[in-house]
Scaffold this active site. Sequence first.
Site, PDB file in Angstrom:
ATOM      1  CE1 TYR A  22      -4.334  -5.013   3.402  1.00  0.00           C
ATOM      2  CE2 TYR A  22      -4.497  -7.400   3.236  1.00  0.00           C
ATOM      3  CZ  TYR A  22      -4.725  -6.237   3.935  1.00  0.00           C
ATOM      4  OH  TYR A  22      -5.341  -6.284   5.162  1.00  0.00           O
ATOM      5  CB  ALA A  76      -3.307  -6.733  12.654  1.00  0.00           C
TER       6      ALA A  76
HETATM    7  C1  DQA Z   1      -3.163  -2.735   6.606  1.00  0.00           C
HETATM    8  C2  DQA Z   1      -4.581  -2.666   7.184  1.00  0.00           C
HETATM    9  C3  DQA Z   1      -4.671  -3.433   8.470  1.00  0.00           C
HETATM   10  O1  DQA Z   1      -6.003  -3.392   8.966  1.00  0.00           O
HETATM   11  C4  DQA Z   1      -4.293  -4.880   8.255  1.00  0.00           C
HETATM   12  O2  DQA Z   1      -4.297  -5.569   9.487  1.00  0.00           O
HETATM   13  C5  DQA Z   1      -2.997  -5.039   7.571  1.00  0.00           C
HETATM   14  C6  DQA Z   1      -2.693  -4.158   6.437  1.00  0.00           C
HETATM   15  C7  DQA Z   1      -3.090  -2.036   5.235  1.00  0.00           C
HETATM   16  O3  DQA Z   1      -1.974  -1.758   4.795  1.00  0.00           O
HETATM   17  O4  DQA Z   1      -4.115  -1.818   4.586  1.00  0.00           O
HETATM   18  O5  DQA Z   1      -2.217  -5.924   7.869  1.00  0.00           O
HETATM   19  O6  DQA Z   1      -2.291  -2.041   7.488  1.00  0.00           O
END
Ligand code: DQA
Length: 139
Positions: A22, A76
């Site tokens: 991230y 999620a």
């Molecule tokens: C997310 C991708 C989702 O799969 C994950 O659960 C997240 C972050 C992203 O920003 O890449 O919490 O939304």
Amino acid sequence: MKVLVLNGPNLGRLGRRQPDIYGHTSYTELVELCVDWGRELAYDVEVRQTNHEGLLLDWLNEAADEGTPVVLNAGAWTHYSLALYDACAQLSAPLVEVHLSDPAQRPEEFRHTSVVTPHAKAVVVGQGVDGYRQALHSL
Ligand code: DQA
């Protein structure tokens, strides 16, 4: 024009949460960036984050009532919340879905479904925090 940038679970730990996936930008920095990017577009951007699904639904209902455009990273919940599907369905102003990573390219099968995409005017994935800038531009 007012724009809501709404973030779902665990995104408040941005910068500390799995930075390999991230990135290193903190949530506080993301908020500042979104406000600045919005200002360049003459948007009055308000950024919010919650770990409580009902609160996100309340914010989406508020956007529906007020006709406010939304940039949404539902984390999620994106992948399984039917209440989120319904909340997005009722929006009249544009909704842009954003994800820092590209969920479709990740190994977990559950990430390959989005309840938000059917209602989104645009989807921005895999661009890190710059995806929020792109999402604001695509509104
Ligand atoms: C997310 C991708 C989702 O799969 C994950 O659960 C997240 C972050 C992203 O920003 O890449 O919490 O939304």
